[in-house]
Design an enzyme around this catalytic site. Structure first.
Site, mmCIF file in Angstrom:
data_model
loop_
_atom_site.group_PDB
_atom_site.id
_atom_site.type_symbol
_atom_site.label_atom_id
_atom_site.label_comp_id
_atom_site.label_asym_id
_atom_site.label_seq_id
_atom_site.Cartn_x
_atom_site.Cartn_y
_atom_site.Cartn_z
ATOM 1 C CE1 TYR A 1 -2.394 -4.368 11.065
ATOM 2 C CE2 TYR A 1 -4.402 -5.401 11.287
ATOM 3 C CZ TYR A 1 -3.443 -4.482 10.487
ATOM 4 O OH TYR A 1 -3.778 -4.043 9.384
ATOM 5 N NE ARG B 1 6.595 13.684 19.514
ATOM 6 C CZ ARG B 1 6.928 12.657 20.250
ATOM 7 N NH1 ARG B 1 6.370 12.766 21.598
ATOM 8 N NH2 ARG B 1 7.615 11.636 20.081
ATOM 9 C CB ILE C 1 -0.985 -0.144 1.169
ATOM 10 C CG1 ILE C 1 -1.955 -1.084 0.912
ATOM 11 C CG2 ILE C 1 -1.503 1.492 1.410
ATOM 12 C CD1 ILE C 1 -2.863 -1.296 2.377
ATOM 13 C CE LYS D 1 -3.225 -1.094 10.944
ATOM 14 N NZ LYS D 1 -2.635 -0.090 10.006
ATOM 15 C CG ASP E 1 12.352 1.734 13.714
ATOM 16 O OD1 ASP E 1 10.947 1.543 14.000
ATOM 17 O OD2 ASP E 1 13.129 0.908 14.473
#
Length: 269
Positions: free
Chosen positions: A159, A128, A21, A163, A66
């Site tokens: 997960y 941020r 994606i 989400k 990362d």
């Protein structure tokens, strides 16, 4: 190539953009005129994706990032601003998903913490760091990649919790950022054909039958939704979760198939 050029002169940073994606989203923005920073923990793969964007004539750069590391996140944002002159769009795509243990009580603390740290806290760190620059651009937008897992049970405890947290963060950050001119939205995909499903064509075929539209998603389906929410076409949209899921959350396909069997009297109980 996409005919629209909605992002001429825009600086765009996408996390986890080396493949899937993220890579499709990078390509969509590049096709629409954006300057794109492809970030990923896999720099070699990110550079390969950048190569395909440059073949389109796009301005694109690769950067190691990362999202669990605040220093790397801030360095990526600073690089985008310096390289492109502005940062106008942030796409939070990076995630981590650990397979569930057979029993919930056997889940490991480390796996839970890492899934949340990358998927949820990673988007927090990136947003941020990017927000002041998005404010300064005067047309800033954040689009986060969520999941139908955050809305309904499809497995993967950590997960899915992460989400779901992203949807909440989208709402609260949208409220905070609106008066500063930055829009914040989330796309919630269903099953998408990415490298995470590599070698599992039979499983994807079964999954396709559960979707009202008769197929699983392609990365380009999600990229199109992200580009819409980041563009001026969505200028009066913020704080929303856009389901891009082939109708799986709206229609119980399995139940409808049962009702179509011979002898169905049309009654519901």
């Amino acid at each position: 190539m996409t005919a629209m050029r909605r992002f001429e002169g825009h600086g765009v940073l996408i996390t986890g953009a080396a493949r899937g994606i993220g890579a499709a989203t990078a390509r969509r923005f590049a096709e629409e005129g954006a300057r794109v920073l492809v970030t990923d923990v896999d720099l070699a793969a990110a550079e390969k994706t950048v190569g395909t964007l440059r073949e389109l004539g796009a301005r694109a750069e690769a950067f190691t990032c990362d999202v669990a590391d605040r220093t790397q996140v801030e360095a990526a944002v600073a690089y985008a601003v310096e390289a492109f002159g502005s940062l106008d769009v942030l796409v939070n795509n990076a995630y981590r998903c650990t397979s569930d243990a057979p029993l919930f009580e056997d889940e490991e603390d480390e796996d839970w913490a890492l899934d949340l740290d990358v998927t949820l806290s990673g988007a927090y760190r990136c947003s941020r760091a990017a927000l002041p620059h998005l404010v300064a651009s005067g047309r800033g937008a954040i689009v986060t990649i969520g999941s139908v897992n955050g809305i309904q049970d499809f497995g993967n405890h950590a997960y899915s919790a992460a989400k779901a947290g992203l949807m909440s963060l989208t709402r609260t950050l949208a409220g905070h950022a609106a008066e500063r001119g930055v829009r914040v939205n989330l796309v919630a995909p269903g099953t998408v054909r990415t490298t995470a499903w590599e070698g599992r064509d039979d499983d994807l075929a079964v999954a396709a039958g559960l979707y009202p539209l008769g197929r699983v998603g392609e990365p380009e389906d999600i990229a199109a939704a992200v580009a819409f929410l980041a563009s001026a076409d969505a200028a009066w949209i913020t704080g929303t979760t856009l389901r891009v899921d082939g109708g799986v959350l709206a229609v119980n396909t399995g139940f409808r198939q049962v009702r179509r069997r011979p002898g169905d009297d049309g009654e519901e109980g």
